[in-house]
Design an enzyme around this catalytic site. Structure first.
Site, PDB file in Angstrom:
ATOM      1  N   ARG A 137      33.881  12.037  -5.051  1.00  0.00           N
ATOM      2  CA  ARG A 137      34.975  11.522  -5.868  1.00  0.00           C
ATOM      3  C   ARG A 137      35.127  12.274  -7.192  1.00  0.00           C
ATOM      4  NH1 ARG A 137      37.467   6.552  -4.642  1.00  0.00           N
ATOM      5  NH2 ARG A 137      36.531   5.460  -2.877  1.00  0.00           N
ATOM      6  N   TYR A 187      25.365   7.436 -11.942  1.00  0.00           N
ATOM      7  CA  TYR A 187      26.067   7.327 -10.655  1.00  0.00           C
ATOM      8  C   TYR A 187      26.568   8.708 -10.265  1.00  0.00           C
ATOM      9  CZ  TYR A 187      29.599   5.622  -7.255  1.00  0.00           C
ATOM     10  OH  TYR A 187      30.365   5.399  -6.130  1.00  0.00           O
ATOM     11  N   LYS A 246      22.333   5.704  -8.965  1.00  0.00           N
ATOM     12  CA  LYS A 246      22.982   5.447  -7.684  1.00  0.00           C
ATOM     13  C   LYS A 246      23.336   6.812  -7.122  1.00  0.00           C
ATOM     14  CE  LYS A 246      27.049   3.439  -5.447  1.00  0.00           C
ATOM     15  NZ  LYS A 246      28.350   2.747  -5.622  1.00  0.00           N
ATOM     16  N   THR A 254      34.041   1.346  -8.265  1.00  0.00           N
ATOM     17  CA  THR A 254      35.145   1.929  -7.494  1.00  0.00           C
ATOM     18  C   THR A 254      35.668   0.939  -6.456  1.00  0.00           C
ATOM     19  OG1 THR A 254      33.979   4.038  -7.677  1.00  0.00           O
ATOM     20  CG2 THR A 254      35.841   3.964  -6.174  1.00  0.00           C
ATOM     21  N   THR A 255      34.738   0.221  -5.811  1.00  0.00           N
ATOM     22  CA  THR A 255      35.110  -0.736  -4.768  1.00  0.00           C
ATOM     23  C   THR A 255      35.952  -1.879  -5.337  1.00  0.00           C
ATOM     24  OG1 THR A 255      33.026  -0.183  -3.688  1.00  0.00           O
ATOM     25  CG2 THR A 255      34.190  -2.085  -2.832  1.00  0.00           C
ATOM     26  N   TYR A 269      37.211  14.979 -12.899  1.00  0.00           N
ATOM     27  CA  TYR A 269      38.402  15.778 -13.202  1.00  0.00           C
ATOM     28  C   TYR A 269      38.173  16.887 -14.224  1.00  0.00           C
ATOM     29  CZ  TYR A 269      43.312  17.030 -13.825  1.00  0.00           C
ATOM     30  OH  TYR A 269      44.487  17.731 -13.875  1.00  0.00           O
ATOM     31  N   ILE A 306      23.392   0.186  -3.631  1.00  0.00           N
ATOM     32  CA  ILE A 306      24.632  -0.412  -4.138  1.00  0.00           C
ATOM     33  C   ILE A 306      25.648  -0.135  -3.042  1.00  0.00           C
ATOM     34  CG2 ILE A 306      26.436  -0.340  -5.893  1.00  0.00           C
ATOM     35  CD1 ILE A 306      24.281   0.405  -7.931  1.00  0.00           C
TER      36      ILE A 306
END
Length: 294
Positions: free
Chosen positions: A139, A134, A162, A45-46, A108, A204
Site C-alpha cells: 500500500r 506498520y 505489524k 486501513t480496514t 506516496y 493484526i
C-alpha cells in the site's frame, strides 16, 4: 503496559446510509470477543480510515472503548505521510485513552530509510503510550529495511511492528535483529501460521472478522509446539482467506460479515465500492463450504 502479543482484529467500520452503524459494531465486537480475539485496532486501513472524519474517528473509538472496558487493548491507527499530522493524531489518540498507536510507513512521498527513522522517532517521542510500526509496502510503496527496524527498536516507546509483507524470511530477519521481546505481529493472514513458526507473537488481522476462533486457536497451537496441527487447519481456510483479499480490503470482508448477519450493510465509501456479484457468490460458497455459513 498491556500485552500486545495476541490476536487483534483490524476492526472494519460498518456504514448505513452514509453514517457509522453503531448497532452493527456492537454485534461485530461482541462476536469477536466471544470467539477469542484479544483486542482491536481502531481507525486502521480496514476501518476505511482515509474517508472517516475526525469526529467519526473519535466517536468510533469512544464507542468501542465503552463497550469493551479498560482491560481489552485498543490500538489506534494514527499514521499518515505527514509527520506533523501523525504527531497531532497520535496525541489525540493518547488523550482518548488508546493503549498504543499503530503508525504506517509514510505513503506516496517515498522517504529514504533515514527519513523513515526520523519520522517514527519523532512520532514515538511525542507520546507516552507505545508505538507499533506498520510495514505494508503493498500500500505504501516504501518498505522499512531490517537495519532501520533494528535501530527503531532501540527508540524508547517503539515496542513492535505489524509486518505485512507476507515474507516469512523477512520476519525472521527482524526477530534476529531486534530480539525476542520486540513485538512481532503479522499483517498477512495467509502466511500467519508460518509467521508464528519463526517466532511471531500474534496478528493484526482481517480474517478474524470471519474466523476469529480459528485464528486464536492457531496461536495457541503454535505456543504448544503443535505447528503441524496449525498448518493442517489453516490449509482448510486458505481459499477463504484469499477471497477476503480478492479486491481491496475491506471490500470482501464487509460482504463476508454481512452474509454472517453481523452487520446490516456491506456499504462502502467512495472511492471504494461493494464487492461485485461474481466474487460475492464465490465468497458465499466458500464460507458455506468451511462451515462459517450454514
Amino acid at each position: 503496559m498491556k500485552n500486545f502479543k495476541g490476536t487483534f482484529t483490524a476492526l472494519l467500520t460498518p456504514f448505513k446510509n452514509g453514517k457509522i452503524d453503531f448497532g452493527s459494531i456492537d454485534r461485530l465486537v461482541k462476536h469477536q470477543l466471544a470467539n477469542g480475539v484479544d483486542g482491536f485496532v481502531i481507525n486502521g486501513t480496514t476501518a476505511e480510515s482515509p474517508t472517516l472524519t475526525e469526529t467519526e474517528k473519535v466517536e468510533l473509538f469512544k464507542y468501542v472503548r465503552k463497550m469493551v472496558g479498560d482491560k481489552v487493548p485498543l490500538i489506534m491507527g494514527t499514521g499518515s505521510n505527514d509527520t506533523a499530522k501523525t504527531i497531532e493524531d497520535s496525541k489525540k489518540a493518547e488523550s482518548l485513552g488508546a493503549d498504543a498507536i499503530l503508525v504506517v510507513v509514510p505513503y506516496y512521498n517515498k522517504p529514504p530509510q533515514r527519513g523513515l527513522y526520523e519520522h517514527f522517532k519523532a512520532v514515538a517521542s511525542s507520546v507516552k503510550i507505545p508505538t507499533i510500526l506498520y510495514n505494508v509496502p503493498g500500500r505504501t510503496i516504501t518498505s522499512l529495511a531490517t537495519e532501520t527496524i533494528r535501530d527503531l527498536s532501540k527508540v524508547p516507546g517503539i515496542i513492535g511492528i505489524k509486518e505485512a509483507t507476507g515474507k516469512v524470511d523477512f520476519a525472521e530477519e527482524i526477530i534476529k535483529a531486534c530480539g525476542k521481546e520486540f513485538v512481532m505481529l503479522s499483517g498477512d493472514d495467509g502466511t500467519y501460521v508460518e509467521f508464528l513458526g519463526v517466532g511471531g507473537h500474534g496478528v493484526i488481522s482481517v480474517a478474524t472478522h470471519v474466523i476469529p476462533k480459528q485464528m486464536a486457536q492457531w496461536k495457541a497451537w503454535a505456543a504448544e509446539g503443535a505447528m503441524d496441527k496449525a498448518r493442517q487447519d489453516i490449509a482448510k481456510y486458505n481459499d477463504l482467506i484469499n477471497l477476503l483479499f480478492v479486491e481491496a480490503n475491506p471490500i470482501p470482508v464487509k460482504k463476508a460479515v454481512q452474509l454472517m448477519g453481523l452487520i446490516d450493510s456491506a456499504e462502502m465509501r467512495l472511492p471504494l465500492v461493494e464487492l461485485g456479484e461474481e466474487h460475492s457468490a464465490k465468497l458465499k460458497a466458500e464460507m458455506t463450504k468451511v462451515g462459517v455459513l450454514a
